[in-house]
Design a protein around this motif. Sequence first.
Motif, short mmCIF file in Angstrom:
data_model
loop_
_atom_site.label_atom_id
_atom_site.label_comp_id
_atom_site.label_asym_id
_atom_site.label_seq_id
_atom_site.Cartn_x
_atom_site.Cartn_y
_atom_site.Cartn_z
N SER A 137 -22.51 -0.03 59.29
CA SER A 137 -22.20 -1.15 60.50
C SER A 137 -22.29 -1.76 59.31
O SER A 137 -21.15 -2.95 58.81
CB SER A 137 -22.75 -1.69 60.84
OG SER A 137 -23.79 -2.45 61.02
N ALA A 138 -21.32 -0.88 57.91
CA ALA A 138 -20.69 -1.58 56.57
C ALA A 138 -19.66 -2.86 56.74
O ALA A 138 -18.40 -1.98 57.42
CB ALA A 138 -20.38 -0.73 56.24
N GLU A 139 -19.18 -3.66 56.48
CA GLU A 139 -18.52 -4.57 56.96
C GLU A 139 -16.98 -4.33 56.70
O GLU A 139 -16.23 -4.63 57.59
CB GLU A 139 -18.85 -6.30 55.67
CG GLU A 139 -17.93 -6.66 56.30
CD GLU A 139 -16.13 -7.16 55.35
OE1 GLU A 139 -15.17 -7.48 56.29
OE2 GLU A 139 -15.92 -6.09 54.24
N ALA A 140 -16.63 -3.56 55.00
CA ALA A 140 -15.34 -2.75 55.31
C ALA A 140 -15.20 -1.55 56.24
O ALA A 140 -13.78 -1.61 56.75
CB ALA A 140 -15.00 -1.95 54.09
N VAL A 141 -16.17 -0.69 56.95
CA VAL A 141 -16.06 0.19 57.74
C VAL A 141 -15.01 -0.36 58.50
O VAL A 141 -14.18 0.41 59.17
CB VAL A 141 -16.53 1.05 58.01
CG1 VAL A 141 -16.89 2.12 58.59
CG2 VAL A 141 -17.53 1.81 56.17
N VAL A 142 -15.86 -1.87 59.29
CA VAL A 142 -15.82 -2.14 60.45
C VAL A 142 -14.81 -2.58 60.33
O VAL A 142 -13.46 -2.67 61.71
CB VAL A 142 -16.97 -3.25 61.34
CG1 VAL A 142 -16.51 -4.07 61.98
CG2 VAL A 142 -18.56 -2.25 60.97
N ARG A 143 -14.73 -3.38 59.47
CA ARG A 143 -12.72 -4.55 59.31
C ARG A 143 -11.94 -3.26 59.45
O ARG A 143 -10.65 -3.43 60.16
CB ARG A 143 -13.48 -4.94 58.08
CG ARG A 143 -11.50 -5.38 58.00
CD ARG A 143 -11.97 -6.34 56.61
NE ARG A 143 -12.87 -6.21 55.33
CZ ARG A 143 -12.40 -5.25 54.86
NH1 ARG A 143 -11.25 -5.06 54.66
NH2 ARG A 143 -13.42 -4.67 53.50
N ARG A 144 -12.11 -2.21 58.51
CA ARG A 144 -10.29 -1.53 58.88
C ARG A 144 -10.46 -0.32 59.88
O ARG A 144 -9.82 -0.61 60.56
CB ARG A 144 -11.00 -0.55 57.76
CG ARG A 144 -10.70 -0.97 55.80
CD ARG A 144 -10.48 0.15 54.87
NE ARG A 144 -10.38 -0.49 53.64
CZ ARG A 144 -9.65 -0.44 52.41
NH1 ARG A 144 -8.20 0.41 53.22
NH2 ARG A 144 -9.31 -0.79 51.93
N ALA A 145 -11.74 -0.27 60.58
CA ALA A 145 -11.43 0.57 62.00
C ALA A 145 -11.02 0.03 62.18
O ALA A 145 -10.44 0.31 63.90
CB ALA A 145 -12.92 1.15 61.90
N SER A 146 -12.03 -1.75 62.64
CA SER A 146 -10.98 -2.25 63.67
C SER A 146 -9.50 -2.42 63.87
O SER A 146 -9.06 -2.55 64.73
CB SER A 146 -12.29 -3.39 63.82
OG SER A 146 -13.36 -3.16 63.96
N ALA A 147 -9.48 -2.77 62.69
CA ALA A 147 -8.17 -3.36 62.10
C ALA A 147 -7.57 -2.07 63.21
O ALA A 147 -5.92 -1.75 63.85
CB ALA A 147 -7.59 -3.52 61.35
N GLN A 148 -7.17 -0.73 62.65
CA GLN A 148 -6.60 0.30 62.95
C GLN A 148 -6.51 0.40 64.44
O GLN A 148 -5.82 1.00 65.55
CB GLN A 148 -7.29 1.83 62.07
CG GLN A 148 -6.51 3.16 62.84
CD GLN A 148 -4.98 3.00 62.68
OE1 GLN A 148 -4.98 2.71 61.80
NE2 GLN A 148 -4.49 2.99 63.54
N LEU A 149 -8.19 0.23 65.43
CA LEU A 149 -7.56 0.48 66.95
C LEU A 149 -7.09 -0.48 67.38
O LEU A 149 -6.38 0.05 68.77
CB LEU A 149 -9.78 0.06 66.98
CG LEU A 149 -11.09 1.50 66.75
CD1 LEU A 149 -11.62 0.35 67.24
CD2 LEU A 149 -10.47 2.13 67.93
#
Length: 446
Positions: free
Chosen positions: A73-85
């Motif tokens: 649940s890496a912060e940058a992965v969650v942040r970027r993927a959430s924005a794309q979603l």
Amino acid sequence: MSDIPQERRVRTAIPGPKSVELQARRTAAVAAGVGSTLPVFTARAGGGIIEDVDGNRLIDFGSGIAVTSVGASAEAVVRRASAQLADFTHTCFMVTPYEGYVEVCERLAELTPGDHAKKSALFNSGAEAVENAVKIARAYTKRTAVVVFDHGYHGRTNLTMALTAKNMPYKQGFGPFAPEVYRVPVAYGYRWPTGPENAGAEASAQAIDEITKQIGAQNVAAIIIEPVLGEGGFIEPAKGFLPEIARFAKDNGIVFVADEIQSGFCRTGQWFACEDEGIVPDLITTAKGIAGGLPLSAVTGRAEIMDAAHSGGLGGTYGGNPVACAGALGAIETMIELDLNGRARRIEEVMKGRLGEMRAKLPNGGVIGDIRGRGAMIAIELVKSGTKEPDAAATAALAKACHAEGLLVLTCGTYGNVLRFLPPLVIGEDLLNEGLDILEQAFATL
């Protein structure tokens, strides 16, 4: 970093009652051919911890088989993927393209070995990447034969099953397999008949002789090898072997493919494991650690080879999905920001030191025949004491003992006798040592 407390906690038996209940539902609904290492159902995960539905927290020495190198649940992965979603989930790059796919390809060109012009194509799984590498190599060379190696693993599709060495559980009952696949020896130092010091030169000479005599170098489109063999037992080919095979490929117009699906993206303490001996592959396949747990894979390579396939010849509906691409950019950001190559090298230092101490405490090394690997891709090969006879039973018993104490470990190896350790590169050193304490106790009670 996840907000899950980075502490092991065993509240119930492993698996606990809620996991047992879910396992009953799984058995009724999920095909029996889909296995699991440990029937513990995950509620959340991050850092070096997996928390299950019963509230147990397990130390993670598996990373989803080298996938969650940056944590689950890496912060940058969650942040970027959430924005794309929030923007869009899919258009299909082959219908209307988007920047994320292009940016991932640009990053791969920067990070992979060699300073030549490179291009990439994105897919979903490691097997897809390998299969497409074969397609590209065949299109470029106008040849058909593919050479792979003993103990190699490349996937579960029909072609990649043919490329894979191990029968059970990957191939049994699933044939016939794709033709024009040939297997040659690899420099497995621990088991090489004349010793590890001779393995590199002898195995490469033997492999090249077999290719030349049995196939004909002029018929070979691609030579595919894992720079550190994964499922086959975390085998590091003896020094000199990979450079000699790469030289032979270059001299004969054969596309040299490094399968870095398990070993890539900082796992071995370098961006890619082939860098260790200065190998610059023509094509490199990646997946697993590329996107922090989201499904993505890639073939990256020399532009002239990558462009050999005709327009429309490569692709797939979900290949390079925009959310997965966003995750990949977040994972790469994390790897650079946290210097995960350095973290992997430190994990190797700690693990090899502790494993060496464990071996020294056992008479003649006991069941630990070999300690090997690089970075956070470390393994021990277990044998019957005083011999090199594989001991799969001891391996299974050790894994079971570790699981019961809240340490998730994985096994592998052609002979089923290798314990492999793939902790997230972000694991805390306290958790790393606690996991090794559990392993040491398991050896003491074996």
